[in-house]
Structure formats: structure tokens, C-alpha cells
Design an enzyme around this catalytic site. Structure first.
Site, PDB file in Angstrom:
ATOM      1  N   ASP A  12       0.430  47.614  11.050  1.00  0.00           N
ATOM      2  CA  ASP A  12      -0.065  48.059   9.790  1.00  0.00           C
ATOM      3  C   ASP A  12      -1.258  49.083   9.965  1.00  0.00           C
ATOM      4  OD1 ASP A  12       0.317  48.846   7.006  1.00  0.00           O
ATOM      5  OD2 ASP A  12      -1.071  47.057   6.489  1.00  0.00           O
ATOM      6  N   HIS A  19      -7.921  55.938   0.211  1.00  0.00           N
ATOM      7  CA  HIS A  19      -7.783  54.384   0.152  1.00  0.00           C
ATOM      8  C   HIS A  19      -8.995  53.650   0.764  1.00  0.00           C
ATOM      9  CE1 HIS A  19      -6.137  50.316  -0.165  1.00  0.00           C
ATOM     10  NE2 HIS A  19      -6.275  50.236   1.094  1.00  0.00           N
ATOM     11  N   GLU A  88       0.605  47.070  -2.191  1.00  0.00           N
ATOM     12  CA  GLU A  88       0.248  48.311  -1.324  1.00  0.00           C
ATOM     13  C   GLU A  88       1.556  49.327  -1.414  1.00  0.00           C
ATOM     14  OE1 GLU A  88      -1.989  46.949   2.202  1.00  0.00           O
ATOM     15  OE2 GLU A  88      -4.009  46.895   1.212  1.00  0.00           O
ATOM     16  N   GLU A  90       3.082  51.730   0.477  1.00  0.00           N
ATOM     17  CA  GLU A  90       3.233  52.348   1.825  1.00  0.00           C
ATOM     18  C   GLU A  90       4.402  52.904   2.292  1.00  0.00           C
ATOM     19  OE1 GLU A  90       1.472  49.818   4.916  1.00  0.00           O
ATOM     20  OE2 GLU A  90       0.162  48.865   3.582  1.00  0.00           O
ATOM     21  N   ASP A 122       3.370  46.281   0.983  1.00  0.00           N
ATOM     22  CA  ASP A 122       2.596  45.203   1.818  1.00  0.00           C
ATOM     23  C   ASP A 122       1.520  44.364   0.758  1.00  0.00           C
ATOM     24  OD1 ASP A 122       1.435  44.020   4.296  1.00  0.00           O
ATOM     25  OD2 ASP A 122      -0.181  45.557   4.398  1.00  0.00           O
ATOM     26  N   LYS A 142      -2.424  38.774   3.873  1.00  0.00           N
ATOM     27  CA  LYS A 142      -1.270  40.046   4.056  1.00  0.00           C
ATOM     28  C   LYS A 142      -0.024  39.425   4.485  1.00  0.00           C
ATOM     29  CE  LYS A 142      -4.015  43.627   3.710  1.00  0.00           C
ATOM     30  NZ  LYS A 142      -3.821  44.920   3.087  1.00  0.00           N
TER      31      LYS A 142
END
Ligand code: CA
Length: 318
Positions: A12, A19, A88, A90, A122, A142
């Protein structure tokens, strides 16, 4: 629906400076953007076992994670379901061609090692993250779930939507191993991105959901080629099927934030939805839908489909 391929390793990245700055301000008000950010494509090794594919309907369903958290004024931490669960926004980048151990991939070859791009959520537990992340970075905050869209769009298909990669005036230029003429001319990709939220009540009301934000992948600080070149510069070998997350893709305007922790200012500013409900973080039954597409006059519109996932009630009794 199945994952587009078997994912060996998942890395990641953290390629949105917007951000990184907003999150940095919340975690470290006096020192939001660390000095390495403008030089290093920051990343960490994630976990591939919990990546699942989006499906129609509720999508990838997972239970709210438990974790260890500690309020600033609490004498000690406790184990409980996360109260600050977030998504998130992404993009996922699939590696299609491996490199041998010890053989870095140069910028000029980097995109030849990429198969294509998908949408990627994520999911992140901010309260677990805040307590656990120092000194080694996120761990259980995570790795409980990530969701991938089922379609991979090849870089060839995205060709009409390439744009120059530019650094803001005054920012350092990338080191030579992260720079190339092709990257400067066409390293960025214009992909429109959206996050939608459908609460359980919206579902009952027959509403498809509420759009929380929009941003564009062209605003990322590091490109796909730079992620590949950086990841391998030390000799690390990539394998076909490896997945990179772009990191949360927030744009320059606060309304373009790719996570709730940004949109709600760390939970201090509730977001009012179209039906009057409010959110700071996700509640049980919430479905998050990521969408992506490319549009340019004279070219066929390319859709990335959608990436859909739903948080369910935490399992009892841990
Ligand atoms: Ca992430």
C-alpha cells in the site's frame, strides 16, 4: 465473481500529498508532512489474505473489527469493536510481469510490468490505527479487510487519458531513478473517482445512496511508474499478480477527501446525508461504493465499474 487473480503480495502506497497532509495534521498538528514525503514514494507491506472482491448488492461483507484502542485520557487501553471505522478510496495497480531478484525495474520499463488498474477500498480503523501505528506503521487497523473491484482496466485502454506529471512550483523534482521524459509527458492518468454511501435506512427507502465526494487520480503526487521503480530499486522482486494500492486519493480541495476521517475532520464535523442522517465514521449496515471512469471528448468513455462493500455488526464476545 472472483478476484481478478491470485494476489501474492500487496503493497500500500501513500501517493496523495493532500491526504498525507490532512491526516498528518490530525496525527501531528505541529508536523503534518514529514520531510521524506516529497522524495520517497512512501508505502508499507500490507496483507493480501483479506482482500476480497466486490459483488453486486451488499458487496464484500465483513464484520466490524475488534482492536485495542486507548482514549487519550484513559489510563490503559481496552479491546472493543472499532468506533472509528473508515474507508479509503484507492486504485489498485496489478503487476503483470515479474522482475528477477536483484534486478531493479527502470522508469523506462516500469509500465511494461503493469497489467492494469482496478478500484480498491482499503478499509481502516482509525482508533486502532492511532494507538498502534508508532513506530512501525499500521497493522491490525488495516489488515482485516480490503475490497477490490472485479474488473481490471489495462494501461493500454487508459492511453487517451494520460496527462503530464507535474510538481507544484517550489517542490523538489524526483531523483533521477524516479524521473523520465515519458513520465513527465504522460505519467499521470485522469480518472474521475467517486465515493457513495448507502446506509441501511437508505436501502429501506429505496435510495441508491449519497455521493460523499469526487476526486481525480491526476492529482496524485507519485505515478504508477514511480511506484514500480521505487519498489524495486533495492532489488526487491515483484511477481505477476502482486497488487499495489495507490493510497487514499484525496484531491486538493477539502471536499475531494477520499476518507471519512478527512471529510469529518477527525470526527469533529459530522457529515449530513441527503436523507438527514449524519455520519462521522461508518455505522453497521453502511455500504460504501467506489466508482471510477474516464471521459474525454472524442474518445470512448471507459468505466472502472464499482467497488462495493458493507460493514456488519462486530462479532460478540472477544
Ligand atoms: Ca491505504
Amino acid at each position: 465473481m472472483a478476484l481478478p487473480c491470485e494476489i501474492g503480495d500487496y503493497t500500500d502506497f501513500y501517493t496523495s500529498i493532500h491526504h498525507a497532509t490532512t491526516i498528518g495534521k490530525q496525527f501531528r498538528p505541529d508536523n503534518p508532512l514529514l520531510p521524506n514525503y516529497q522524495w520517497v514514494p512512501i508505502g508499507y507491506h500490507g496483507r493480501s489474505s483479506s482482500i476480497q472482491v466486490s459483488t453486486p448488492g451488499l458487496g464484500h461483507e465483513f464484520a466490524r473489527p475488534y482492536g485495542q484502542t486507548k482514549a487519550p485520557d484513559a489510563p490503559q487501553p481496552s479491546l472493543a469493536p472499532s468506533r472509528r471505522l473508515d474507508y479509503e478510496l484507492e486504485l489498485g495497480v496489478f503487476i503483470g510481469r515479474p522482475n528477477a531478484p536483484g534486478e531493479p525495474i527502470a522508469m523506462s520499463d516500469a509500465e511494461d510490468h503493469v497489467f492494469g488498474i482496478a478500484l480498491f477500498n482499503d478499509w481502516s480503523a482509525r482508533d486502532i490505527q492511532a494507538w498502534e501505528y508508532q513506530p512501525l506503521g499500521p497493522f491490525l487497523s488495516k489488515n482485516f479487510a480490503s475490497t477490490l473491484s472485479p474488473w481490471v482496466v489495462t494501461l493500454d485502454a487508459l492511453e487517451p487519458f494520460r496527462e503530464p506529471f507535474r510538481r507544484p512550483d517550489g517542490d523538489p523534482q524526483p531523483l533521477p531513478y524516479l524521473d523520465s521524459a515519458a513520465n513527465r509527458e504522460r505519467g499521470a492518468i485522469a480518472i474521475e473517482l467517486e465515493v457513495w454511501l448507502q446506509t441501511a435506512r437508505m436501502r429501506e427507502q429505496g435510495s441508491a445512496g449519497y455521493r460523499l465526494m469526487r476526486s481525480n487520480y491526476r492529482d496524485a503526487y507519485w505515478t504508477v511508474a514511480q511506484m514500480v521503480a521505487h519498489h524495486t530499486v533495492n532489488g526487491c522482486n515483484l511477481r505477476a499478480g502482486d497488487l499495489f494500492g495507490s493510497g487514499t486519493l484525496s484531491g486538493p480541495d477539502p471536499s475531494e477527501a477520499g476518507s471519512l476521517v478527512e471529510l469529518s475532520a477527525g470526527g469533529k464535523r459530522p457529515i449530513t446525508l441527503a436523507n438527514g442522517e449524519t455520519r462521522t465514521f461508518l455505522e453497521d449496515g453502511d455500504t460504501v461504493i467506489l466508482r471510477g471512469y474516464c471521459e474525454r471528448t472524442g474518445y470512448r468513455r471507459i468505466g472502472l465499474g464499482e467497488c462495493r462493500g458493507t460493514v456488519t455488526t462486530a462479532a460478540r464476545g472477544r
